[in-house]
Design an enzyme around this catalytic site. Structure first.
Site, short mmCIF file in Angstrom:
data_model
loop_
_atom_site.label_atom_id
_atom_site.label_comp_id
_atom_site.label_asym_id
_atom_site.label_seq_id
_atom_site.Cartn_x
_atom_site.Cartn_y
_atom_site.Cartn_z
N HIS A 140 -2.49 4.45 4.45
CA HIS A 140 -1.97 4.53 3.07
C HIS A 140 -3.11 4.36 2.07
O HIS A 140 -3.21 5.12 1.10
CB HIS A 140 -0.90 3.45 2.88
CG HIS A 140 -0.45 3.29 1.47
ND1 HIS A 140 0.66 3.93 0.96
CD2 HIS A 140 -0.95 2.55 0.44
CE1 HIS A 140 0.82 3.60 -0.31
NE2 HIS A 140 -0.15 2.76 -0.65
N GLU A 141 -3.98 3.40 2.31
CA GLU A 141 -5.08 3.15 1.38
C GLU A 141 -6.10 4.28 1.42
O GLU A 141 -6.65 4.68 0.39
CB GLU A 141 -5.75 1.81 1.69
CG GLU A 141 -4.82 0.61 1.54
CD GLU A 141 -4.17 0.51 0.17
OE1 GLU A 141 -4.82 0.91 -0.82
OE2 GLU A 141 -3.02 0.05 0.08
N HIS A 144 -5.02 7.09 -0.76
CA HIS A 144 -5.34 6.93 -2.19
C HIS A 144 -6.71 7.51 -2.49
O HIS A 144 -6.92 8.17 -3.52
CB HIS A 144 -5.32 5.45 -2.57
CG HIS A 144 -3.96 4.90 -2.86
ND1 HIS A 144 -3.09 5.49 -3.75
CD2 HIS A 144 -3.33 3.78 -2.39
CE1 HIS A 144 -1.97 4.76 -3.82
NE2 HIS A 144 -2.10 3.74 -3.00
N GLU A 201 1.85 6.31 -5.32
CA GLU A 201 2.23 5.49 -4.17
C GLU A 201 3.02 6.32 -3.15
O GLU A 201 2.81 6.21 -1.94
CB GLU A 201 3.07 4.29 -4.62
CG GLU A 201 2.27 3.20 -5.31
CD GLU A 201 1.32 2.49 -4.35
OE1 GLU A 201 1.65 2.38 -3.16
OE2 GLU A 201 0.24 2.07 -4.79
#
Length: 271
Positions: A140-141, A144, A201
């Site tokens: 997930h990070e 980003h 997100e």
């Protein structure tokens, strides 16, 4: 009047040139066009400097990579994820990736622009995260960073701070002048101070889930991860008061996407 028209025309041209999607289309279905005014090289440089400062401070406090077994575990998972980033953007394979673990009780991790990963020990210890769950949050990070959400926020901050006239000057000069540097400073502050938007997100949830699946990590673990994270963050505001999707909505989205990327996970497991 001519000056106003020139400013408007230049600003419109800049907005067109600044709109792009940073990642390839994939199973995750993320194709949103993004406003990316700030130069990527400038954002990466600021991030690298900030990350280096973070490492220096952690070393001074003796909190950097103190648990070698935890660091090795996080690094192994991260490297498997990094090996798959070319699916989303080929240039990311050549980023100067770094992985570190800081002794910190917070349930947190981040990946700064250019591939600077930091995982807090609390994320591993407090929720007793499995490898699959760690892959979900690190993926997930990383997403980003792949989507350049930090650069996107900085670009938006620049526009809000300096407006049409500064945009026109930027276009006319073709260089980042004093106003641009001030905007970069503002953007840097906002990168660290403000959370990602809801859509950012959601994009990172989707790309992160696919990234983890391609690396051979069970996509269903993203659901158990956020269930644990939700339990560990009681008192969080409802979705309409926050830029982050509410946990129940996030979990529902992940459950819906998991079957689409499960074949990628099964194929990776067979290799």
């Amino acid at each position: 009047m001519k000056k106003i028209i020139s400013i408007l025309v230049a600003s419109f041209a800049l907005q067109l040139s600044g709109c792009a999607t940073t990642t390839n289309s994939s199973q995750s279905g993320v194709t949103r066009s993004q406003f990316l005014l700030m130069p990527a090289s400038q954002v990466d440089q600021m991030s690298a400097q900030a990350y280096a400062q973070t490492l220096t401070e952690a070393k001074q406090k003796s909190t950097l990579n103190v648990d070698k077994a935890m660091y090795n575990r996080v690094n192994t998972i991260s490297q498997r994820l990094i090996a798959q980033v070319g699916v989303f953007r080929p240039d990311a394979k050549d980023w100067a990736w770094e992985v570190n673990v800081e002794k910190n009780d917070q349930l947190n991790a981040y990946c700064m622009p250019g591939g600077k990963i930091m995982v807090f020990s609390g994320l591993v210890e407090k929720i007793k995260a499995t490898d699959d769950e760690l892959a979900a949050v690190i993926g997930h990070e990383i997403a980003h960073a792949l989507r350049e959400h930090g650069r996107e926020r900085m670009s938006q901050a620049y526009v809000q701070q300096f407006g049409l006239q500064a945009l026109a000057a930027f276009v006319g000069n073709g260089v980042a002048g004093a106003a641009t540097m001030q905007g970069a400073g503002l953007g840097s502050q906002l990168f660290f101070a403000l959370p990602n938007g809801r859509e950012q997100e959601r994009e990172s949830d989707r790309i992160g889930l696919e990234l983890a699946a391609r690396a051979g990590y069970n996509p269903d673990a993203a659901v158990t991860l956020w269930q644990k994270m939700s339990a560990g963050n009681t008192g969080a505001p409802p979705e309409f008061l926050s830029t982050h999707p509410a946990s129940e909505n996030r979990i529902a989205d992940l459950k819906a996407l998991a079957p689409k990327v499960r074949p990628l996970y099964l194929a990776a497991k067979r290799k």
